[in-house]
Design a protein around this motif. Structure first.
Motif, PDB file in Angstrom:
ATOM      1  N   VAL A 246       0.635  -1.160  -0.386  1.00 29.41           N
ATOM      2  CA  VAL A 246       0.409   0.436  -0.242  1.00 29.41           C
ATOM      3  C   VAL A 246       0.781   1.413  -0.110  1.00 29.41           C
ATOM      4  O   VAL A 246       0.398   2.271  -0.704  1.00 29.41           O
ATOM      5  CB  VAL A 246      -1.073  -0.188   1.455  1.00 29.41           C
ATOM      6  CG1 VAL A 246      -1.733   1.122   1.571  1.00 29.41           C
ATOM      7  CG2 VAL A 246      -1.942  -1.048   0.959  1.00 29.41           C
ATOM      8  N   SER A 249       2.283   2.149  -3.650  1.00 28.27           N
ATOM      9  CA  SER A 249       1.303   2.432  -4.355  1.00 28.27           C
ATOM     10  C   SER A 249       1.008   3.376  -4.266  1.00 28.27           C
ATOM     11  O   SER A 249       0.558   4.865  -4.759  1.00 28.27           O
ATOM     12  CB  SER A 249       0.445   1.352  -4.541  1.00 28.27           C
ATOM     13  OG  SER A 249       0.199   0.248  -4.841  1.00 28.27           O
ATOM     14  N   LEU A 250       0.708   4.405  -3.420  1.00 24.85           N
ATOM     15  CA  LEU A 250       0.305   5.232  -2.599  1.00 24.85           C
ATOM     16  C   LEU A 250       1.037   6.339  -1.548  1.00 24.85           C
ATOM     17  O   LEU A 250       1.920   5.644  -0.393  1.00 24.85           O
ATOM     18  CB  LEU A 250      -1.883   5.119  -2.160  1.00 24.85           C
ATOM     19  CG  LEU A 250      -2.172   4.334  -2.416  1.00 24.85           C
ATOM     20  CD1 LEU A 250      -3.843   3.890  -1.849  1.00 24.85           C
ATOM     21  CD2 LEU A 250      -2.536   5.116  -3.641  1.00 24.85           C
ATOM     22  N   ILE A 255      -3.471   7.291   1.304  1.00 18.83           N
ATOM     23  CA  ILE A 255      -3.789   5.792   2.427  1.00 18.83           C
ATOM     24  C   ILE A 255      -5.403   6.750   3.255  1.00 18.83           C
ATOM     25  O   ILE A 255      -6.244   5.982   4.053  1.00 18.83           O
ATOM     26  CB  ILE A 255      -2.335   5.385   2.718  1.00 18.83           C
ATOM     27  CG1 ILE A 255      -1.713   4.762   1.945  1.00 18.83           C
ATOM     28  CG2 ILE A 255      -2.542   4.553   3.833  1.00 18.83           C
ATOM     29  CD1 ILE A 255      -0.407   4.367   2.410  1.00 18.83           C
ATOM     30  N   GLU A 265      -7.958   0.778  -2.998  1.00 16.55           N
ATOM     31  CA  GLU A 265      -7.100   2.358  -4.016  1.00 16.55           C
ATOM     32  C   GLU A 265      -5.620   2.341  -4.314  1.00 16.55           C
ATOM     33  O   GLU A 265      -5.254   2.799  -5.135  1.00 16.55           O
ATOM     34  CB  GLU A 265      -7.509   3.432  -2.282  1.00 16.55           C
ATOM     35  CG  GLU A 265      -6.795   4.710  -3.016  1.00 16.55           C
ATOM     36  CD  GLU A 265      -8.523   4.979  -3.586  1.00 16.55           C
ATOM     37  OE1 GLU A 265      -8.272   6.172  -4.880  1.00 16.55           O
ATOM     38  OE2 GLU A 265      -9.734   5.060  -3.333  1.00 16.55           O
ATOM     39  N   ALA A 266      -4.603   1.419  -3.400  1.00 15.93           N
ATOM     40  CA  ALA A 266      -4.385   1.327  -4.095  1.00 15.93           C
ATOM     41  C   ALA A 266      -3.687   0.384  -4.748  1.00 15.93           C
ATOM     42  O   ALA A 266      -2.262   0.312  -5.727  1.00 15.93           O
ATOM     43  CB  ALA A 266      -3.047   0.174  -2.689  1.00 15.93           C
TER      44      ALA A 266
END
Length: 450
Positions: A246, A249-250, A255, A265-266
């Motif tokens: 996570v 990715s973000l 987050i 979301e990630a």
């Protein structure tokens, strides 16, 4: 209830599957964003700290379960430590309530991921409505019988561990093993990090479910402890993989903004739209099976506390066994929490209840049983100290940001102990060991090994 407790009916694999089935779901799907909000870019380390605290706590449960493997589980430990007293009954009820709170937490998480998968904002009346729908479905599965729950738990545990670990590895690979969450983010304060550990501990507390099945586990004097250790170890690896994925990715702000559905979301920036939908599907499977396994465990625990004469019971005109009734009570209470509390407050309430109960267990064992079970006193005291530090930090932070939930938690715990004091005064329990299927394992007690 005799037909529901079968000696040697759970293998080591079954028991590990049950433990991880309860743990994986709330831990990583519902709490990652909330932990990141408190701990900042160090949020993956909060899971490590949570595992460390849980490791010290697990020592007590392992030593007690090795000595007296019992279907009474937490209730057995508390009555061994305190006798059939208000403290024992109140702490056992806090544990049961914290497990019910976990069910509502996971049910709302299921709803948020489902709505995100449908490209809808997870807000409004749909979130509690879907969450309650899941709880009702979990009730129907549990009402179908123990075998349905057992087979589903095994299958879902394998899917969850494998699928979520695969997501973590794939997202890390796609992100080039970078860590975006650390970029353009200030380090989290020490108080915030310590408070985040309280939520991380919730990600591991499902291991206590294993202690409630001690009388049914094959070679329980060894395998209950082994199952607890293996389950926690598996979850540490999975949680770290996903937390770093996570973060790769973000950025931290995204987050936190998507804290109720951080994995979904990630997934899209790391794995594309297909990866997003696969992650949502995995989250739905994980949360649904987690609610089913948790309702099964809570209803059993409440039935055992009833059998031990530590809590009252009323049929309310319903047919069936005591466990049939406690199944209904569990579902009704979990549904009410799902309707009236959001994810953050549900998680906070669960953390308060669980940490207070955990401290009482360690204190009782240290005070009266440590020599009998050959437990090292310093480990028990360390567990108490770590719980106390985390609880104090979490309470202080919540008092600043959401004082209402602190008041609700204190009022709830006070009500539990006052209720038990009145109930036990009016219905004095026997000082003899409680009868029921959990006591058969106690009669076969082996000498503990150090």
């Amino acid at each position: 209830m005799a037909q529901q407790y079968q000696k040697n009916s759970l293998s080591l694999f079954d028991t590990v599957a049950m433990g991880t089935g309860v743990m994986i779901g709330a831990g990583i799907l519902a709490l990652t964003g909330q932990i990141a909000e408190l701990a900042g870019p160090l949020f993956p380390l909060a899971f490590v700290a949570g595992a460390l605290v849980t490791g010290f706590s697990a020592y007590t449960y392992v030593k007690m379960s090795n000595a007296w493997p019992s279907a009474g589980g937490i209730g057995m430990i508390l009555t061994k430590a305190y006798g059939p007293t208000t403290v024992a009954a109140g702490a056992a009820l806090l544990m049961a309530l914290s497990m019910v709170i976990n069910e509502s937490l996971v049910a709302r998480t299921f709803a948020t991921y489902l709505l995100r998968g449908l490209d809808l904002e997870p807000e409004g009346w749909l979130v509690p409505a879907i969450g309650v729908g899941l709880i009702v479905f979990a009730y129907l599965v549990n009402a179908a019988g123990n075998r349905s729950v057992g087979l589903l738990s095994q299958l879902m545990a394998v899917l969850k561990v494998g699928g979520i670990a695969a997501f973590g590895i794939a997202a890390l690979w796609a992100g080039g093993f970078s860590f975006q969450a650390a970029e353009s983010a200030d380090g989290g304060a020490v108080a915030g990090f310590l408070a985040s550990v309280a939520l991380a501990i919730l990600a591991f507390k499902g291991f206590t479910t294993i202690t409630n099945s001690g009388a049914e586990v094959t070679d329980p004097h060894r395998n209950v402890g082994r199952a607890i250790v293996i389950s926690i170890a598996i979850c540490v690896v999975v949680y770290l993989l996903v937390a770093f994925a996570v973060g790769a990715s973000l950025p931290l702000d995204r987050i936190v903004a998507a804290k109720d559905y951080a994995l979904a979301e990630a997934a899209e920036p790391a794995l594309g739209r297909v990866g997003f939908y696969l992650t949502v599907a995995l989250a739905l499977v994980a949360t649904a099976s987690g609610v089913i396994a948790s309702i099964f465990a809570v209803s059993r625990m409440l039935a055992m506390l009833t059998d031990m004469k530590l809590i009252p019971h009323s049929h309310f005109g319903m047919p069936g066994t005591i466990r049939d009734h406690t199944l209904v009570y569990t579902v009704v209470f979990a549904g009410a929490l799902t309707i009236f509390f959001d994810l953050s407050r549900i998680a906070s309430l669960g953390a308060f209840f669980y940490l207070v109960m955990d401290i009482l267990i360690h204190w009782g064992v240290w005070r009266t049983l440590r020599e009998e079970i050959a437990a090292r006193g310093w480990v028990l005291l360390t567990a108490i100290g770590l719980d106390a530090v985390v609880l104090a930090a979490f309470a202080a932070l919540k008092w600043q940001s959401d004082p209402l939930i602190v008041v609700v938690a204190i009022a709830g715990m006070t009500a539990v102990f006052l209720f038990e004091r009145v109930f036990l005064a009016l219905n004095p329990p026997s000082r003899e060991p409680a009868h029921g299927n959990h006591h058969s394992a106690q009669e076969e007690r082996h000498e503990p090994t150090s």
